[in-house]
Structures are given as structure tokens and as C-alpha cells.
Design a protein around this motif. Structure first.
Motif, PDB file in Angstrom:
ATOM      1  N   GLU A  35     -87.719  50.083 -85.035  1.00  0.00           N
ATOM      2  CA  GLU A  35     -86.450  50.130 -85.744  1.00  0.00           C
ATOM      3  C   GLU A  35     -85.563  48.973 -85.279  1.00  0.00           C
ATOM      4  O   GLU A  35     -85.800  48.362 -84.235  1.00  0.00           O
ATOM      5  N   ARG A  50     -81.881  54.415 -87.266  1.00  0.00           N
ATOM      6  CA  ARG A  50     -82.946  55.231 -86.660  1.00  0.00           C
ATOM      7  C   ARG A  50     -83.562  56.153 -87.709  1.00  0.00           C
ATOM      8  O   ARG A  50     -82.880  56.660 -88.609  1.00  0.00           O
ATOM      9  N   TYR A  51     -84.856  56.373 -87.576  1.00  0.00           N
ATOM     10  CA  TYR A  51     -85.520  57.334 -88.453  1.00  0.00           C
ATOM     11  C   TYR A  51     -84.967  58.741 -88.199  1.00  0.00           C
ATOM     12  O   TYR A  51     -84.658  59.103 -87.057  1.00  0.00           O
TER      13      TYR A  51
END
Length: 355
Positions: A35, A50-51
Motif C-alpha cells: 500500500e 490501507r485495505y
């Protein structure tokens, strides 16, 4: 037998994809997911660089409390559609297995089945647009893996009594999964089929935040089912199904004060539903107004196509549902604000005069 014996054996044996976020519990510095370390402009602390969690724990816990189940019985995804697709892919082999639907009903059951190459068995609703339980049971074959029941039904609005749902679940035990789609249950003033989950591991219930919770744009739905089914579907689910803003919107909408507002709005919708149904029933040219337990009303009117076109030309969009079985000449009106409903009713009356 375990309910997983109904699933595709290759899915049961599948090693699921392990996402980077699954490894992140307890972490403070994330260097594992490729990321960007910088948030985007105007991020406002949302952490969009961020995921998101594959299954956000805070959302699972809150939905579990609202729906009266355990968090391990909840799968969240992009509306109910994603859960429907996952169920078909997990339980139906292409060219071998079948699903059963009762048209007229929500179209995505058949779309997902046919995309997977599963056979679609159709048991139409009765002439009164209610589910024919005996006909459904008579159509069960060894190939059948999933039975979809929409209650309240879209587009007709009818509700399947809880006793009938339990009768189906009991009869299908060891033979097929019964999936009850309760997208509109908040408007039904009825007990949810979730109350039966502890007795029937072959039962699943679809819920959504798109209707009564006013989050259609956030695209959040849930499947409530036995933990074994939930775990199985997580094996084949995309790793990050819910965007962070959608999760944040859902958590805000599920706060206690927001829940109270939702209840107030549902009550207002029910009052409007009764008022609009009475107005339609008294309108010249309206032949049938179907009883509805949802936030819409289906009605048959003379020259439905002319009415539909007239309203649309004046900025009011209804749904033409005349292509469905039993519903030739029907339109469907979603209950809006009182002034929106008044506008639609006035245009319907004028369209009949000018037809």
C-alpha cells in the motif's frame, strides 16, 4: 449429515486466498500489503490508503446484535447480490445442479444461477401471487441445491408466513439449502426467519441495509447462516469486498439514535403505504392493488404502458413489471415522501383521463 455435504467438494477442499489484511492483527507498522504509506488528499483520517478488513469485526458484531445471531453466523458483502452469487458458486456445479425460484421474484437468483451454468427450476407463485409450498416441495429433485424464497416478495409484496418457511426448511433438510431473502422485512411487521436459524442448519437469511436503513448507495448486505456455511463462502469471496467509506457509513447508520430514526421512518412509510394503496384502489382504471408487506405497491391499471410513459415524461419514474408472470398490466410504485406520492397519484389520475 453436515450441511457442507451439499456443497461442491472442490470448494470444501479449496485453500482460500490469504489477504494481507488477515495478517495485520495487532500490527502498528504495515509493510506487508504494497500500500501507499501516505493517505490520499482530503482523507480526513479515514485511512483510505490501507485495505479494509475482509469482514469488518465492528460491523459483524453490530449486525449480529441487531439480527439476533452470533457474529460467526454473519457474512457481509456488496448488497445481497454478492451473497446470492457466492451461494450459487459454492453449492452448484455447472451443468449438474439446480436452484429453485418462484417467479415473479427478484431476478438475480436466476441470473447468478445461469451465469454459473446451474439449472433454474421455476415454480410460479399462485394466481394470488403467494408462494405455493406444495408445488415447491413437489419440484424437489436430487439435483436441487438451493431454494430461494423472497419474503416479502419483490415485486409482488407478499409475505411467506414463518410456519411455512419452517415447513420448507424441515422438508429440505439434507436435500437443499433454503435461502430466505428478507430485504424488505423491516416493513412487514413480522418475525424474521432468523429466529429459525438455531433449529435448521440448512436455512440462510439474506438481509440488506439498502432499504429501511437508507444505504442503497453503500451496497452492504448480509447472509445469516450456520457458521460452516459462512466459513465456506469466505473461502471464495474476494479479499476486500466492502470499501472503507461504506463500512463507516453502515456503522454510523447502526448507532442507537440512527436505529430509532430508522424505526420512525419505517412507521411513516407504512402509513403512506396504506394511504397510497387506498387511493389507488379508489382510482378509475385501477383493477387490482396487491396487498404489500414491503415499501412498494404493485397494481394493475388499464393501459399501464400509457400511464408509465406519462409519469416518466413528467419526471416521475415507476417500475413497469408487466413482463413478470401473473403481472401483465401491472406497475410498481415505491413509497416515497408524501408529496412525491401525491404527485404520482395526481399524474396517474390525469394520465387515465388523457388516455
Amino acid at each position: 449429515m453436515s450441511v457442507l455435504q451439499l456443497a461442491r467438494p472442490e470448494i470444501v477442499a479449496l485453500a482460500p486466498y490469504s489477504s494481507a489484511r488477515m495478517e495485520a492483527r495487532g500490527g502498528a507498522i504495515f509493510l506487508n500489503a504494497n500500500e501507499s504509506p501516505w493517505p490520499p488528499p482530503q482523507d480526513a483520517g479515514r485511512g483510505l490508503n490501507r485495505y479494509p478488513e475482509p469482514q469488518p469485526d465492528a460491523l459483524l458484531q453490530r449486525l449480529a446484535r441487531i439480527y439476533g445471531v452470533r457474529s460467526e453466523q454473519v457474512l457481509v458483502g456488496r448488497g445481497s447480490d454478492e451473497a446470492i452469487d457466492l451461494l450459487v458458486r459454492a453449492f452448484c456445479r455447472a451443468g449438474v445442479d439446480a436452484v429453485l425460484i418462484s417467479p415473479p421474484t427478484f431476478g438475480m437468483y436466476a441470473v447468478c444461477a445461469r451465469t454459473q451454468g446451474a439449472t433454474v427450476t421455476e415454480v410460479p407463485l399462485r394466481d394470488d401471487c403467494l408462494l405455493d409450498i406444495d408445488a415447491v416441495l413437489a419440484a424437489v429433485t436430487p439435483a436441487l441445491k438451493l431454494v430461494f424464497v423472497c419474503s416479502p416478495n419483490n415485486p409482488s409484496g407478499g409475505l411467506v408466513p414463518l410456519a411455512e418457511i419452517e415447513r420448507l426448511a424441515r422438508a429440505l433438510d439434507g436435500r437443499a439449502l433454503l435461502i430466505v431473502d428478507e430485504a424488505y422485512i423491516e416493513y412487514a411487521e413480522a418475525i424474521s426467519a432468523t429466529t429459525l436459524l438455531h433449529r435448521h442448519e440448512n436455512l440462510g437469511v439474506l438481509r440488506t441495509l439498502s432499504k429501511a436503513w437508507a444505504l442503497a448507495g453503500a451496497r452492504i448486505g448480509a447472509l445469516l447462516a450456520a457458521p460452516e456455511i459462512i466459513a465456506l463462502l469466505r473461502r471464495i469471496m474476494p479479499p476486500y469486498p466492502l470499501p472503507t467509506p461504506s463500512v463507516q457509513a453502515a456503522l454510523a447508520a447502526l448507532q442507537p439514535e440512527a436505529q430509532a430514526l430508522m424505526g420512525t421512518r419505517v412507521a411513516a412509510t407504512l402509513r403512506e403505504r396504506a394511504r397510497v394503496a387506498a387511493a389507488l384502489a379508489a382510482m378509475a382504471g385501477v383493477r387490482v392493488v396487491l396487498p404489500s408487506r414491503a415499501n412498494f405497491i404493485a397494481f394493475r391499471i388499464d393501459d399501464a404502458a400509457n400511464h408509465y410513459t406519462h409519469l416518466q415524461a413528467n419526471g416521475v419514474v415507476l417500475r413497469d413489471i408487466g413482463r413478470y408472470p401473473h403481472l401483465a398490466g401491472y406497475l410498481r410504485l415505491s413509497i416515497g415522501l408524501p408529496e412525491e406520492n401525491d404527485r404520482a397519484l395526481a399524474l396517474l389520475a390525469r394520465a387515465k383521463v388523457s388516455a
